[in-house]
Design a protein around this motif. Structure first.
Motif, mmCIF file in Angstrom:
data_model
loop_
_atom_site.group_PDB
_atom_site.id
_atom_site.type_symbol
_atom_site.label_atom_id
_atom_site.label_comp_id
_atom_site.label_asym_id
_atom_site.label_seq_id
_atom_site.Cartn_x
_atom_site.Cartn_y
_atom_site.Cartn_z
ATOM 1 N N PHE A 48 0.833 -1.203 0.000
ATOM 2 C CA PHE A 48 0.000 0.000 0.000
ATOM 3 C C PHE A 48 0.870 1.257 0.000
ATOM 4 C CE2 PHE A 48 -3.569 -2.530 2.213
ATOM 5 C CZ PHE A 48 -4.252 -2.717 1.032
ATOM 6 N N GLU A 49 1.912 1.252 0.815
ATOM 7 C CA GLU A 49 2.816 2.408 0.897
ATOM 8 C C GLU A 49 3.487 2.655 -0.451
ATOM 9 O OE1 GLU A 49 4.696 5.706 2.355
ATOM 10 O OE2 GLU A 49 3.106 4.553 3.328
ATOM 11 N N ASP A 50 3.917 1.601 -1.120
ATOM 12 C CA ASP A 50 4.560 1.729 -2.424
ATOM 13 C C ASP A 50 3.602 2.357 -3.436
ATOM 14 O OD1 ASP A 50 6.600 1.455 -4.344
ATOM 15 O OD2 ASP A 50 6.059 -0.620 -4.808
ATOM 16 N N TRP A 51 2.371 1.862 -3.478
ATOM 17 C CA TRP A 51 1.391 2.416 -4.416
ATOM 18 C C TRP A 51 1.139 3.892 -4.118
ATOM 19 C CZ3 TRP A 51 -2.786 -1.948 -3.707
ATOM 20 C CH2 TRP A 51 -2.255 -3.164 -4.127
ATOM 21 N N GLU A 52 0.994 4.208 -2.833
ATOM 22 C CA GLU A 52 0.751 5.601 -2.456
ATOM 23 C C GLU A 52 1.929 6.486 -2.856
ATOM 24 O OE1 GLU A 52 -0.691 6.308 1.590
ATOM 25 O OE2 GLU A 52 -1.368 4.219 1.614
ATOM 26 N N GLN A 53 3.156 6.024 -2.622
ATOM 27 C CA GLN A 53 4.329 6.823 -2.984
ATOM 28 C C GLN A 53 4.391 7.069 -4.488
ATOM 29 O OE1 GLN A 53 7.604 4.657 -1.180
ATOM 30 N NE2 GLN A 53 7.685 6.127 0.500
ATOM 31 N N LEU A 54 4.110 6.042 -5.264
ATOM 32 C CA LEU A 54 4.132 6.204 -6.719
ATOM 33 C C LEU A 54 3.108 7.245 -7.169
ATOM 34 C CD1 LEU A 54 4.505 2.462 -7.733
ATOM 35 C CD2 LEU A 54 6.196 4.277 -8.130
ATOM 36 N N LEU A 55 1.907 7.152 -6.632
ATOM 37 C CA LEU A 55 0.855 8.114 -6.988
ATOM 38 C C LEU A 55 1.213 9.523 -6.518
ATOM 39 C CD1 LEU A 55 -2.131 5.778 -6.149
ATOM 40 C CD2 LEU A 55 -1.726 6.811 -8.405
ATOM 41 N N ALA A 56 1.719 9.626 -5.290
ATOM 42 C CA ALA A 56 2.087 10.939 -4.753
ATOM 43 C C ALA A 56 3.210 11.581 -5.576
ATOM 44 C CB ALA A 56 2.499 10.816 -3.284
ATOM 45 N N GLU A 57 4.201 10.792 -5.963
ATOM 46 C CA GLU A 57 5.292 11.316 -6.790
ATOM 47 C C GLU A 57 4.768 11.849 -8.121
ATOM 48 O OE1 GLU A 57 8.250 8.228 -7.239
ATOM 49 O OE2 GLU A 57 8.554 8.134 -5.060
ATOM 50 N N ALA A 58 3.851 11.122 -8.737
ATOM 51 C CA ALA A 58 3.285 11.577 -10.008
ATOM 52 C C ALA A 58 2.507 12.876 -9.821
ATOM 53 C CB ALA A 58 2.377 10.499 -10.602
ATOM 54 N N LEU A 59 1.773 12.962 -8.747
ATOM 55 C CA LEU A 59 1.019 14.190 -8.473
ATOM 56 C C LEU A 59 1.974 15.368 -8.231
ATOM 57 C CD1 LEU A 59 -1.713 12.561 -6.244
ATOM 58 C CD2 LEU A 59 -2.166 13.809 -8.386
ATOM 59 N N ARG A 60 3.038 15.130 -7.462
ATOM 60 C CA ARG A 60 4.016 16.200 -7.206
ATOM 61 C C ARG A 60 4.682 16.656 -8.498
ATOM 62 N NH1 ARG A 60 4.979 13.277 -2.432
ATOM 63 N NH2 ARG A 60 6.733 12.171 -3.355
ATOM 64 N N LYS A 61 4.997 15.707 -9.375
ATOM 65 C CA LYS A 61 5.622 16.060 -10.662
ATOM 66 C C LYS A 61 4.718 16.957 -11.492
ATOM 67 C CE LYS A 61 8.567 12.024 -11.272
ATOM 68 N NZ LYS A 61 8.768 10.771 -12.015
ATOM 69 N N HIS A 62 3.424 16.880 -11.221
ATOM 70 C CA HIS A 62 2.466 17.702 -11.965
ATOM 71 C C HIS A 62 1.990 18.893 -11.147
ATOM 72 C CE1 HIS A 62 2.614 14.243 -14.607
ATOM 73 N NE2 HIS A 62 2.140 15.045 -15.540
ATOM 74 N N GLY A 63 2.795 19.288 -10.163
ATOM 75 C CA GLY A 63 2.564 20.544 -9.465
ATOM 76 C C GLY A 63 1.727 20.486 -8.196
ATOM 77 N N VAL A 64 1.370 19.315 -7.719
ATOM 78 C CA VAL A 64 0.572 19.225 -6.498
ATOM 79 C C VAL A 64 1.508 19.282 -5.300
ATOM 80 C CG1 VAL A 64 -1.074 17.810 -5.200
ATOM 81 C CG2 VAL A 64 -1.193 17.879 -7.698
#
Length: 194
Positions: free
Chosen positions: A129-145
């Motif tokens: 779960f942590e891995d999936w969350e980190q991947l999603l969070a990184e993608a969101l941060r890369k797009h300015g979140v």
């Protein structure tokens, strides 16, 4: 279920992940896990000398890693594409199994562990779960979140999708996942545009 041409160990792990996603961990024996994977019981004990707990841990890691690979690949196209791939993966599993299978990571997570123990399979589920969350969070941060908002949205995505999968199985309908998908896409699009 695992392909019969897969190596025995991998076939056993994939088969265990599939059966756990259908019945949960506590409702399956190592004998049933071997049978489901079309593997000899002796081979199962050869590869997993610590028994069911070891096999379950590897099955959860296998499932978690498979989802993470899909997310990594699809998130390159952006958070919405990654979300759609995440949803599509679970949609396929639920539909292809006629609402009998869900997520083995969730299945292990919701079962009561033995008193005073933290089974390795449960730790593996938390890591997935942590891995999936980190991947999603990184993608969101890369797009300015913003970092905190990205982590919160990532947790919301994983929790919403996992809950929707359980609801789909209970209701024997894809409607919960469809509703969650629409809401999450709208939310993410709004955050990315904002």
């Amino acid at each position: 279920m695992a392909k019969s041409s897969a190596p025995s160990r991998e076939r056993i792990v994939a088969g265990a992940a599939d059966l756990i996603s259908r019945r949960g961990l506590n409702a399956t024996s190592i004998r049933e896990l071997a049978k489901h994977a079309k593997a000899p019981l002796g081979s199962t004990y050869h590869y997993f000398p610590e028994g069911k707990g070891q096999l379950a841990t590897e099955a959860v890691r296998y499932a978690g890693g498979a989802v993470a690979r899909i997310l990594r690949r699809e998130l390159d196209a952006g958070p919405v594409a990654g979300l759609r791939a995440f949803l599509s993966l679970w949609r396929g599993i639920v539909i292809e199994s006629d609402f009998r299978a869900g997520c083995p990571v969730l299945a292990v997570s919701v079962e009561e562990p033995p008193a005073g123990e933290m089974p390795p399979a449960l730790t593996a589920a938390a890591e997935a779960f942590e891995d999936w969350e980190q991947l999603l969070a990184e993608a969101l941060r890369k797009h300015g979140v913003d970092g905190d908002q990205a982590r919160g949205l990532a947790a919301l995505i994983v929790a919403s999708v996992e809950g929707a999968i359980a609801m789909c199985r209970a209701k024997r309908s894809m409607q919960p996942l469809d509703r969650v998908a629409r809401q999450l896409e709208t939310l993410i699009a709004g955050v990315l545009d904002g």
